[in-house]
Design an enzyme around this catalytic site. Structure first.
Site, PDB file in Angstrom:
ATOM      1  CD  GLU A 105      -2.892   1.288   0.345  1.00 50.18           C
ATOM      2  OE1 GLU A 105      -2.453   1.558  -0.788  1.00 50.18           O
ATOM      3  OE2 GLU A 105      -4.098   1.245   0.623  1.00 50.18           O
ATOM      4  CG  ASP A 109      -5.820   9.239   5.912  1.00 51.81           C
ATOM      5  OD1 ASP A 109      -5.494   9.671   7.017  1.00 51.81           O
ATOM      6  OD2 ASP A 109      -6.574   9.872   5.144  1.00 51.81           O
ATOM      7  CE  LYS A 137      -2.106  11.115   5.515  1.00 47.56           C
ATOM      8  NZ  LYS A 137      -3.251  11.804   4.882  1.00 47.56           N
ATOM      9  CG  PHE A 158      -3.444  15.726   0.832  1.00 46.21           C
ATOM     10  CD1 PHE A 158      -4.318  14.641   0.797  1.00 46.21           C
ATOM     11  CD2 PHE A 158      -2.951  16.223  -0.358  1.00 46.21           C
ATOM     12  CE1 PHE A 158      -4.689  14.068  -0.416  1.00 46.21           C
ATOM     13  CE2 PHE A 158      -3.320  15.654  -1.577  1.00 46.21           C
ATOM     14  CZ  PHE A 158      -4.194  14.576  -1.603  1.00 46.21           C
ATOM     15  CB  VAL A 159       1.914  13.258   1.396  1.00 44.61           C
ATOM     16  CG1 VAL A 159       2.438  13.821   2.701  1.00 44.61           C
ATOM     17  CG2 VAL A 159       1.260  11.900   1.631  1.00 44.61           C
ATOM     18  CG  ASP A 165      -4.397  10.889  -6.536  1.00 42.67           C
ATOM     19  OD1 ASP A 165      -4.317  10.208  -5.503  1.00 42.67           O
ATOM     20  OD2 ASP A 165      -5.465  11.380  -6.951  1.00 42.67           O
TER      21      ASP A 165
HETATM   22  P1  5GP Z   1      -7.594   5.155   4.384  1.00 36.04           P
HETATM   23  O1  5GP Z   1      -8.618   4.171   3.903  1.00 36.04           O
HETATM   24  O2  5GP Z   1      -6.494   4.510   5.214  1.00 36.04           O
HETATM   25  O3  5GP Z   1      -8.220   6.330   5.087  1.00 36.04           O
HETATM   26  O4  5GP Z   1      -6.956   5.807   3.115  1.00 36.04           O
HETATM   27  C1  5GP Z   1      -6.124   5.120   2.290  1.00 36.04           C
HETATM   28  C2  5GP Z   1      -6.139   5.656   0.884  1.00 36.04           C
HETATM   29  O5  5GP Z   1      -6.523   7.033   0.802  1.00 36.04           O
HETATM   30  C3  5GP Z   1      -4.726   5.590   0.356  1.00 36.04           C
HETATM   31  O6  5GP Z   1      -4.492   4.355  -0.250  1.00 36.04           O
HETATM   32  C4  5GP Z   1      -4.698   6.741  -0.608  1.00 36.04           C
HETATM   33  O7  5GP Z   1      -5.192   6.311  -1.856  1.00 36.04           O
HETATM   34  C5  5GP Z   1      -5.642   7.766  -0.016  1.00 36.04           C
HETATM   35  N1  5GP Z   1      -4.904   8.740   0.807  1.00 36.04           N
HETATM   36  C6  5GP Z   1      -4.883   8.814   2.160  1.00 36.04           C
HETATM   37  N2  5GP Z   1      -4.109   9.818   2.594  1.00 36.04           N
HETATM   38  C7  5GP Z   1      -3.600  10.391   1.469  1.00 36.04           C
HETATM   39  C8  5GP Z   1      -2.688  11.488   1.261  1.00 36.04           C
HETATM   40  O8  5GP Z   1      -2.177  12.152   2.172  1.00 36.04           O
HETATM   41  N3  5GP Z   1      -2.408  11.789  -0.035  1.00 36.04           N
HETATM   42  C9  5GP Z   1      -2.938  11.104  -1.088  1.00 36.04           C
HETATM   43  N4  5GP Z   1      -2.578  11.481  -2.306  1.00 36.04           N
HETATM   44  N5  5GP Z   1      -3.787  10.062  -0.914  1.00 36.04           N
HETATM   45  C10 5GP Z   1      -4.107   9.714   0.351  1.00 36.04           C
HETATM   46 MG    MG Z   2      -4.063   3.705  -2.046  1.00 40.87          MG
END
Ligand code: 5GP
Ligand code: MG
Length: 181
Positions: A105, A109, A137, A158-159, A165
């Site tokens: 992955e 987040d 994170k 946010f990165v 992307d």
């Molecule tokens: P989660 O389900 O853990 O909240 O989020 C995971 C997905 O959200 C990651 O695989 C990614 O696609 C997107 N995502 C989460 N944080 C970021 C971020 O800081 N930057 C970007 N570009 N995508 C993120």
């Molecule tokens: Mg992803």
């Protein structure tokens, strides 16, 4: 390398330089090679964000038996916030029953995506299932299982870059950038 990027109303600055990314990916690759030698693991990349990470990681894993597969999930909502709704857009192609699977992955987040993927893949009865994420994170991620291979722990920011992307763009950047706001 660009010191900063102005995209829409956001200013992005470098958080992790290419050299540090590459060193860390090498370290993770060596660790995985040590842990899986003789076990023919399947590296399962989560599309789209993990495509550069998995490409570099597999070349850092010094075992010939590693296989590559992909899974694609979608989530709806704001482009800078993860949403609660996750859909399976593409399942793994390989039959993973009885196999050693490592999910690759880009970033964890909230932890919703990896939790969804874990439940989905565990139902297929792999011999083992571990997770590798370039970024985590830590304060935000709510997961009740470990991410065994972590590149960097970052704050709740946010990165973009190195696969990640902003509105489907900027994935090609060699460094990882963060917004100040
Ligand atoms: P989660 O389900 O853990 O909240 O989020 C995971 C997905 O959200 C990651 O695989 C990614 O696609 C997107 N995502 C989460 N944080 C970021 C971020 O800081 N930057 C970007 N570009 N995508 C993120
Ligand atoms: Mg992803």
């Amino acid at each position: 390398m660009m010191p900063s990027l102005k995209i829409d109303e956001h200013i992005f600055t470098i958080l992790i330089e290419e050299k540090r990314i590459q060193e860390t990916v090498k370290r993770l690759g060596q660790q995985i090679a040590d842990d899986y030698r003789g076990r023919k693991p399947i590296l399962t990349g989560i599309l789209n964000g993990s495509f550069l990470f998995i490409a570099d990681l597999v070349r850092a894993i010094d075992i010939y038996e590693a296989e590559i597969d992909f899974l694609k999930i979608g989530s709806y909502g704001d482009h800078m916030l993860s949403s609660g709704t996750i859909t399976l857009d593409k399942d793994v192609s390989a039959d993973i029953r009885g196999r050693h699977v490592i999910v690759i992955e880009d970033i964890v987040d909230s932890g919703l995506s990896v939790t969804f993927i874990r439940n989905h893949l565990m139902a297929k009865e792999p011999a083992s299932l571990e997770f590798a994420s370039l970024l985590v994170k830590k304060q935000k991620a709510k997961i009740d299982f470990p991410i065994k291979y972590v590149g960097f722990e970052i704050g709740n920011e946010f990165v973009i870059g190195y696969g990640l992307d902003y509105k489907q763009q900027y994935r090609h950047l060699r460094d990882i950038y963060v917004t100040k706001s």
